[in-house]
Design an enzyme around this catalytic site. Structure first.
Site, PDB file in Angstrom:
ATOM      1  N   ASP A 135      51.187  13.130  46.155  1.00  0.00           N
ATOM      2  CA  ASP A 135      50.979  12.882  44.730  1.00  0.00           C
ATOM      3  C   ASP A 135      51.604  11.538  44.340  1.00  0.00           C
ATOM      4  O   ASP A 135      52.512  11.031  44.998  1.00  0.00           O
ATOM      5  CB  ASP A 135      51.664  13.963  43.882  1.00  0.00           C
ATOM      6  CG  ASP A 135      51.015  15.324  44.085  1.00  0.00           C
ATOM      7  OD1 ASP A 135      49.837  15.368  44.474  1.00  0.00           O
ATOM      8  OD2 ASP A 135      51.722  16.330  43.863  1.00  0.00           O
TER       9      ASP A 135
HETATM   10  N1  URA Z   1      52.736  19.352  47.529  1.00  0.00           N
HETATM   11  C1  URA Z   1      52.737  18.822  46.306  1.00  0.00           C
HETATM   12  O1  URA Z   1      52.832  19.535  45.331  1.00  0.00           O
HETATM   13  N2  URA Z   1      52.614  17.489  46.177  1.00  0.00           N
HETATM   14  C2  URA Z   1      52.516  16.648  47.225  1.00  0.00           C
HETATM   15  O2  URA Z   1      52.413  15.436  47.050  1.00  0.00           O
HETATM   16  C3  URA Z   1      52.524  17.212  48.512  1.00  0.00           C
HETATM   17  C4  URA Z   1      52.635  18.577  48.638  1.00  0.00           C
END
Ligand code: URA
Length: 249
Positions: free
Chosen positions: A105
């Site tokens: 993310d």
């Molecule tokens: N899980 C999440 O919530 N975000 C990420 O970036 C990776 C795994």
């Protein structure tokens, strides 16, 4: 090892095998200086010089790197339409076209593997190969130890059941808790949704390992090539054979 000319051209990224046949028929392909128009010809990529429209083409070498992604960078190549920074800026000095294996993310940090090896990338991401991805999360609230047992049993999320391979408490920090959690799948926002469901919204999320590859002390925003030892272990973990002569870097 010899391969058919159309396969060689597709391995070089010139065209699909069918389109490569077309190029050959049109007389646009030379092998060792001679125009080749018959389709059955084989070439040895180690020895023969192949040209398309007068330009030499080669099979790209495989490249495998890890990046310590800082928060507030998009996991995408090229520019983002809304002007947000992307990881492209951080890997400008890598000449091969490497692609991120899965996404972190925008505000997630840590280990990202990038490669031009599509088969390895698929296996790293596919839950079937069960490659563990380890995350360290700072969450709101004091996670009681007895809640870990319930977390280990898994929970239903809106896109299906999710069960971590492992979850443990690293330390408490006032009204917050550092948790380490491992999944072998990579659904969108999985860690945040999972911990949120247990009443502990994620404040900070860092991926620290993918199978045998660890983030270690790689500084934020920096990348490095995977070592031969890491590559051997990573290939083995997903059931592939590792051939060092195909790797550059
Ligand atoms: N899980 C999440 O919530 N975000 C990420 O970036 C990776 C795994």
């Amino acid at each position: 090892m010899e391969v058919r000319l159309n396969r060689f051209l597709s391995m070089c990224g010139v065209a699909s095998r069918r389109k490569a046949d077309q190029l050959i028929k049109e007389g646009r392909v030379k092998v060792n200086g001679e125009v080749v128009t018959s389709l059955g010809v084989k070439v040895d990529p180690e020895v023969d010089r192949v040209e398309v429209d007068g330009k030499e083409v080669k099979i790209p070498r495989k490249r495998y790197i890890i990046l310590n992604k800082p928060p507030y960078y998009l996991t995408q190549l090229g520019e983002s339409p809304d002007g947000r920074r992307t990881i492209q800026e951080l890997i400008k000095d890598v000449p091969e076209r490497v692609y991120p294996v899965g996404r972190l993310d925008y505000n997630t940090e840590g280990l990202l593997i990038l490669t031009n090896d599509g088969e390895l990338a698929n296996r790293i991401m596919h839950p079937r190969y069960k490659l563990p991805k380890v995350y360290v999360a700072l969450v709101k609230g004091v996670v009681p130890r007895n809640k870990l047992k319930r977390m280990r049993q898994g929970t239903e999320l809106e896109d299906g059941f999710a069960r971590p391979d492992d979850v443990k408490i690293l330390r408490y920090e006032g009204p917050r808790t550092w948790v380490q959690i491992t999944f072998h799948e990579g659904r969108k926002h999985l860690v945040k949704r999972f911990l949120g469901k247990f009443g502990h919204p994620v404040i900070r999320l860092i991926r620290t390992a993918i199978g045998p590859v660890r983030l270690g002390d790689l500084p934020q925003g920096k990348w490095r090539d995977l070592t031969e030892r890491e590559l051997r272990r990573l290939f083995k973990a997903v059931g592939l054979k590792y051939s060092p002569q195909e790797v550059s870097g």
